[in-house]
Design a protein around this motif. Structure first.
Motif, short mmCIF file in Angstrom:
data_model
loop_
_atom_site.label_atom_id
_atom_site.label_comp_id
_atom_site.label_asym_id
_atom_site.label_seq_id
_atom_site.Cartn_x
_atom_site.Cartn_y
_atom_site.Cartn_z
N GLN A 361 87.90 -33.60 -36.43
CA GLN A 361 88.65 -32.51 -36.66
C GLN A 361 90.32 -32.77 -36.46
OE1 GLN A 361 86.76 -33.09 -33.87
NE2 GLN A 361 88.14 -32.69 -32.18
N MET A 362 90.75 -33.84 -35.55
CA MET A 362 92.08 -34.01 -35.51
C MET A 362 92.66 -34.65 -36.82
SD MET A 362 91.64 -35.96 -31.71
CE MET A 362 90.93 -35.29 -30.38
N VAL A 363 91.92 -35.53 -37.46
CA VAL A 363 92.45 -36.16 -38.60
C VAL A 363 92.36 -35.00 -39.96
CG1 VAL A 363 91.85 -37.63 -40.79
CG2 VAL A 363 91.24 -38.33 -38.07
N GLU A 364 91.47 -34.17 -39.82
CA GLU A 364 91.33 -32.92 -40.55
C GLU A 364 92.62 -32.16 -40.46
OE1 GLU A 364 87.77 -31.28 -40.05
OE2 GLU A 364 86.28 -32.81 -40.78
N ALA A 365 92.96 -31.99 -39.18
CA ALA A 365 94.21 -31.18 -39.05
C ALA A 365 95.55 -31.69 -39.43
CB ALA A 365 94.16 -30.74 -37.48
N TRP A 393 92.44 -28.35 -31.47
CA TRP A 393 92.75 -29.86 -31.54
C TRP A 393 91.56 -30.62 -30.86
CZ3 TRP A 393 95.71 -32.94 -33.94
CH2 TRP A 393 96.11 -34.29 -33.87
N PHE A 394 90.56 -30.11 -30.18
CA PHE A 394 89.57 -31.02 -29.30
C PHE A 394 88.16 -30.47 -29.93
CE2 PHE A 394 93.30 -30.47 -26.59
CZ PHE A 394 93.59 -31.75 -26.09
N ASP A 395 87.93 -29.23 -30.41
CA ASP A 395 86.80 -28.94 -30.72
C ASP A 395 86.91 -28.62 -32.21
OD1 ASP A 395 84.19 -27.28 -29.75
OD2 ASP A 395 85.20 -25.96 -31.28
N SER A 396 85.58 -29.05 -32.87
CA SER A 396 85.69 -29.02 -34.40
C SER A 396 85.42 -27.59 -34.73
CB SER A 396 84.39 -29.86 -34.85
OG SER A 396 83.07 -29.29 -34.37
N GLU A 400 87.83 -25.61 -37.06
CA GLU A 400 87.95 -24.92 -38.40
C GLU A 400 88.41 -23.45 -38.56
OE1 GLU A 400 83.86 -24.13 -41.09
OE2 GLU A 400 83.74 -25.25 -39.53
N GLN A 401 88.25 -22.87 -37.51
CA GLN A 401 88.62 -21.54 -37.43
C GLN A 401 90.24 -21.31 -37.48
OE1 GLN A 401 86.86 -20.00 -33.97
NE2 GLN A 401 84.68 -19.88 -34.69
#
Length: 412
Positions: A361-365, A393-396, A400-401
């Motif tokens: 999720q960090m990379v996605e952000a 930042w820490f929770d997928s 996403e939300q």
């Protein structure tokens, strides 16, 4: 008049001491270096301070360099493909309020002189446990604001909040002049090099005037963990430029005309990120209260060190003032630190996350920020207050939300 002793003449200790003097407290500051020794010594940190931390200085009339210090107007993030020396993505965003970096060799000597001018007692002395016992006898409150030295290790490590047992990066700083500036606005140019480490640079003010600070963060035993055989300032600069040529040709291009600001403008080393318990109980039973880097020391990868010090100083300053003439007991110390920890824990969690392999999720952000300027701006301005990274930042699921909100705003 209440009597307070502060051990350590860095950002936190001096800022707190100067503030308390203005409120009528009797403050003594203990440090092992004179102002002249600090001024003529080696650089100590990179100290890029964001708006909220800078405001704590303004509030105390300690922003003497604001007009002459170059402004940092934004942050850029570049992900590098190291084998090809190419950018996977690169984006930047402006800070809502500028940041600044003043070399501690410029700031601290002036603040030390100002401390004495305002009526403080400045004592040049090494402080160990015997000296702490003496201070605890003489003062109503003893604060340890020194982030280095054996005395710091007397504060018990908080294992719950200290996940690392050894340094996570091989660190180096190089202060230079002659670097080609970023355009269209000045910024922290942050480069992530998977498997190698990180490199970032930004404008600052040093003893000889404006400069740029180059910060190298090498993964231990990796190709950027390469400073052991560097013996001279010239070798340090050569190694810095060699790394840029090898991995970051766009950064190397900015450095064709650079030279060191001075022979003290470089340093290399490493330390383990650590959180410590806030109260040291001496053999006599008396208590010493730690603050800032003495208790919460982060890797500089997120540039939060001086920011944390300034914000911790503000928390302690307000807690001391509001305590009136009551005893500074262990309960008060613990509660005061917990107030600071309410903020600092998010800084610690975010910084530590940057030292580990990134979660999806960090990379996605970061990828999403390269495609959406609002996301980029949100990430960049969270450097001023890293609590804004939690929880997404820490929770997928939260991430996403979080990202969906920006996408919906774009559609709207």
């Amino acid at each position: 008049m209440r009597k307070i002793a502060i051990v350590g003449a860095g950002q936190a200790g001096l800022q707190l001491g100067l503030g308390l003097l203005d409120k009528g407290y009797e403050v003594s500051l203990y440090t092992n270096r004179t102002a002249e020794q600090v001024k003529n010594g080696k650089v100590m940190s990179s100290q890029c301070m964001f708006h909220t931390a800078l405001q704590t200085e303004r509030d105390l009339g300690l922003n003497q360099w604001e007009e002459q210090c170059p402004s940092v107007e934004g942050i850029s993030i570049t992900l590098v493909q190291p084998d090809k020396k190419e950018k996977v993505f690169s984006w930047s965003a402006r800070l809502q309020r500028y940041a600044q970096s003043v070399d501690q060799r410029v700031k601290m000597p002036v603040w030390m002189e100002e401390f004495e001018r305002r009526g403080g007692r400045l004592v040049i002395q090494d402080i160990g446990l015997p000296e702490l016992e003496q201070l605890a006898d003489q003062y109503e409150l003893v604060l340890l604001a020194a982030g280095k030295g054996e005395i710091v290790n007397q504060f018990k490590r908080n294992d719950q909040h200290s996940p690392f047992q050894q340094p996570q990066r091989a660190l180096a700083l190089t202060y230079v002049k002659g670097m080609k500036p970023m355009s269209p606005y000045s910024r922290v140019a942050f480069n992530l090099i998977p498997g190698v480490g990180e490199y970032f640079c930004f404008p600052a003010l040093t003893t000889s005037g404006p400069c740029e600070i180059m910060v190298f963060e090498g993964i231990p035993n990796g190709p950027m963990d390469c400073w052991q055989d560097v013996k001279t300032p010239d070798q340090h600069l050569a190694k810095s430029l060699e790394i840029l040529e090898k991995y970051l040709p766009w950064e190397a291009e900015r450095c064709r005309q650079v030279e060191l600001t001075d022979d003290g403008g470089c340093i290399a080393g490493r330390f383990t990120p650590t959180v410590r318990h806030p109260v040291l109980t001496l053999a006599s039973g008396k208590k010493v209260f730690g603050m800032a880097d003495a208790l919460v020391v982060n890797d500089p990868i997120t540039g939060q060190g001086s920011n944390n010090a300034a914000k911790c100083s503000k928390v302690y300053y307000e807690a001391i003032l509001s305590h009136g003439d009551q005893i500074f007991d262990e309960t008060w110390m613990t509660q005061t630190f917990e107030h600071y920890w309410d903020y600092a824990q998010d800084v610690v969690n975010w910084t530590n996350s940057m030292l580990r392999p990134p979660e999806p999720q960090m990379v996605e952000a970061l990828v999403a920020a390269s495609q959406n300027q609002s996301i980029a701006s949100h990430i960049v301005n969270n450097f001023d207050d890293p609590r804004g990274f939690s929880p997404w930042w820490f929770d997928s699921t939260a991430s996403e939300q979080f990202l969906m909100q920006f996408k919906l705003n774009c559609v709207a």
